[in-house]
Scaffold this active site. Structure first.
Site, PDB file in Angstrom:
ATOM      1  N   THR A 207       0.829  -1.223   0.000  1.00  0.00           N
ATOM      2  CA  THR A 207       0.000   0.000   0.000  1.00  0.00           C
ATOM      3  C   THR A 207       0.858   1.265   0.000  1.00  0.00           C
ATOM      4  O   THR A 207       0.423   2.301  -0.502  1.00  0.00           O
ATOM      5  CB  THR A 207      -0.936   0.015   1.219  1.00  0.00           C
ATOM      6  N   THR A 208       2.057   1.184   0.580  1.00  0.00           N
ATOM      7  CA  THR A 208       2.973   2.331   0.546  1.00  0.00           C
ATOM      8  C   THR A 208       3.709   2.369  -0.791  1.00  0.00           C
ATOM      9  O   THR A 208       3.860   3.433  -1.399  1.00  0.00           O
ATOM     10  CB  THR A 208       3.985   2.257   1.706  1.00  0.00           C
TER      11      THR A 208
END
Length: 538
Positions: free
Chosen positions: A100-101
């Site tokens: 997600t990062t």
């Protein structure tokens, strides 16, 4: 001399065209800057050595995490383009659970490349098409690193989950949480749908107290806040349970809010009490007739779900009562115990009851109590993970980390392939795309090369967050890959470059990288196509 009208009109048209192009340029650059700002905010959280963010909301609640999706969800963003990066991070969380990062950091790097290409006068549509061409080639090259996954090989799956957990606050407990997540997902895999898993069949229940080491996997249901009623000596343990889930109240009916009953003497009061007692007794008789010996009663906001009188009669009949069941838990309970919720006493029949081997109140290590239902029907395939934590911050982060771990295992079930981590796939793809760019000409070659350079932001950031010299590390990593060491990556255990990063068990599902590349490219192409911002009055 005054200019002829035709010449004056042409000058006006040129001025309008120039102003319009300048406005379009400003809008596009503003969008890119807004999205890049979001990317830079989470960049320091990437990787196992990434920093955590402490987030405080308007109510003063504090949250500590380095999960990209959680950080972005908590941000109060105004710019619509910045919100697009939050959405791709959420989409990555839903699709793969991990990365997600990475997806936001890569999108930021692509937008930075776009700025350079736009300054060179390349049209946004050309850049967009060039990035799509580069993405298709990158996804093909990614399969060269793919190693097949055998779901029967638990150790392989555990290594993959441990890599995902290495960047979390609870990374020190990954040796216990990783096998737990793998076991949970493999138990609910449906043979009829071998390529997908419904994580709604796994319920995560949080209970404050103890340590993360006390986290357990339970084949059944655990209630952390609901207890078996002890009023009037109700039973605390039932074997061979017949469970009913009631969506009506076991208390006397009340009048509407606007109505009231006026009582003038004691005889009328006695009459009301007798009627109430008769009403409750009739309910209890029908419950006993159905064969139910455990009642789960849904929480009611209209009146008390049960009263002392009903608890007294039910305790005399040896029936366990658990009240205040949340509405959102009804579906999971119904699926796990194979029962049908009952909305009216007349609908309570033996066919609508669920079965369980044992329903009991259990004491945990710190003397706190939970209600546990085990021995559920084999066809239900539903599990509960009881998460423990010494404080609320650790407990919430453990909950998020376990969810990510479950999603990683689901990714391997959906797309049975592993690739190395540690920045190896990004460098591999970068070199492949650079070679591809050398065979192309014109603007497309520049776009593909820009895409290749943007990919290097992942290993660059991993090295930077680990305190290494990012330029030296990326250069050395590129040289290793040029020597056909395609599994070379950044090892965080000794802060060095490892010839084969898979020997240090640093692996990840291919779906994570594939999804991140696709979502980031799609988002950047969409931002590039925007040439004006219109504020709607509605």
């Amino acid at each position: 001399m005054s200019q002829p009208p035709q010449a004056s009109q042409q000058q006006q048209q040129k001025a309008n065209t120039f102003n319009k192009s300048e406005k379009t340029k400003d809008i596009r650059l503003t969008n890119i800057q807004a999205a890049k700002a979001v990317s830079d905010a989470v960049r320091t959280s990437l990787g196992p050595r990434g920093m955590d963010k402490m987030i405080q909301d308007a109510k003063g609640q504090v949250l500590i995490t380095n999960d990209g999706a959680t950080i972005l969800k908590q941000m109060d963003l105004v710019h619509p383009t910045a919100k697009m990066l939050v959405e791709i991070s959420h989409a990555q969380d839903v699709e793969a659970g991990d990365g997600t990062t990475s997806v936001v950091v890569f999108a930021g790097a692509l937008l930075k490349s776009c700025e350079v290409l736009l300054e060179k006068g390349i049209h946004p549509t050309t850049i967009s098409e060039g990035f799509q061409f580069a993405l298709e080639n990158a996804l093909e090259a990614l399969d060269e690193l793919k190693k097949p996954v055998d779901l029967d090989n638990k150790q392989q799956l555990i290594e993959c989950v441990q890599t995902a957990l290495s960047s979390k606050v609870v990374s020190s407990n990954s040796a216990q949480l990783a096998p737990l997540a793998v076991d949970a997902v493999l138990r609910i895999v449906d043979p009829l749908k071998p390529n997908n898993v419904d994580l709604k069949d796994i319920k995560i229940v949080k209970k404050l107290g103890g340590t993360i080491d006390d986290t357990k996997l339970v084949e059944g249901i655990v209630f952390s806040n609901q207890k078996a009623s002890q009023t009037a000596g109700g039973p605390q343990k039932i074997e061979n349970a017949k469970v009913a889930l009631l969506q009506f109240c076991l208390s006397a009916p009340k009048t509407d809010v606007e109505n009231s009953i006026a009582i003038k003497d004691y005889t009328e009061m006695d009459k009301i009490l007798k009627e109430e007692r008769k009403y409750i007794i009739d309910l209890v008789k029908k419950i006993v007739a159905s064969g139910a010996n455990v009642l789960l009663i849904q929480k009611s906001i209209l009146r008390d779900a049960v009263n002392d009188l009903s608890l007294h009669f039910l305790a005399k009949k040896g029936i366990m009562v658990v009240k205040d069941i949340e509405r959102e838990d009804v579906e999971f309970i119904s699926k796990t115990l194979c029962l049908v919720p009952v909305a009216h006493i007349d609908q309570l029949t033996p066919e609508k009851l669920g079965t369980a081997g044992l329903v009991e109140t259990v004491f945990l290590n710190d003397e706190s109590k939970v209600l546990r239902i085990t021995g559920v029907p084999a066809q239900s395939k539903a599990l509960t993970i009881l998460v423990r934590g010494s404080n609320q911050l650790v407990l919430d982060e453990a909950d998020r980390s376990i969810h990510d771990a479950l999603c990683v295992v689901r990714s391997l079930v959906k797309s049975k392939g592993l690739i190395p981590g540690g920045g190896a796939p990004e460098i591999h793809l970068s070199l492949k795309l650079t070679q591809k760019a050398n065979t192309l000409t014109g603007a497309r070659s520049m776009c593909v090369r820009a895409f290749a350079e943007a990919l290097e932001v992942i290993p660059y950031t991993l090295a930077e967050n680990a305190g290494l010299n990012p330029i030296n590390v990326v250069t050395e990593l590129r040289n290793r890959h040029l020597k056909s060491q395609k599994f070379a990556g950044i090892g965080m255990k000794k802060n060095n470059i490892v010839d084969d990063i898979t020997t240090e068990q640093v692996v990840q599902p291919i779906l994570v990288t594939r999804s991140a590349l696709s979502l980031a490219t799609e988002c950047v192409r969409m931002i590039l196509k925007i040439d004006d911002l219109v504020i709607s009055a509605r």
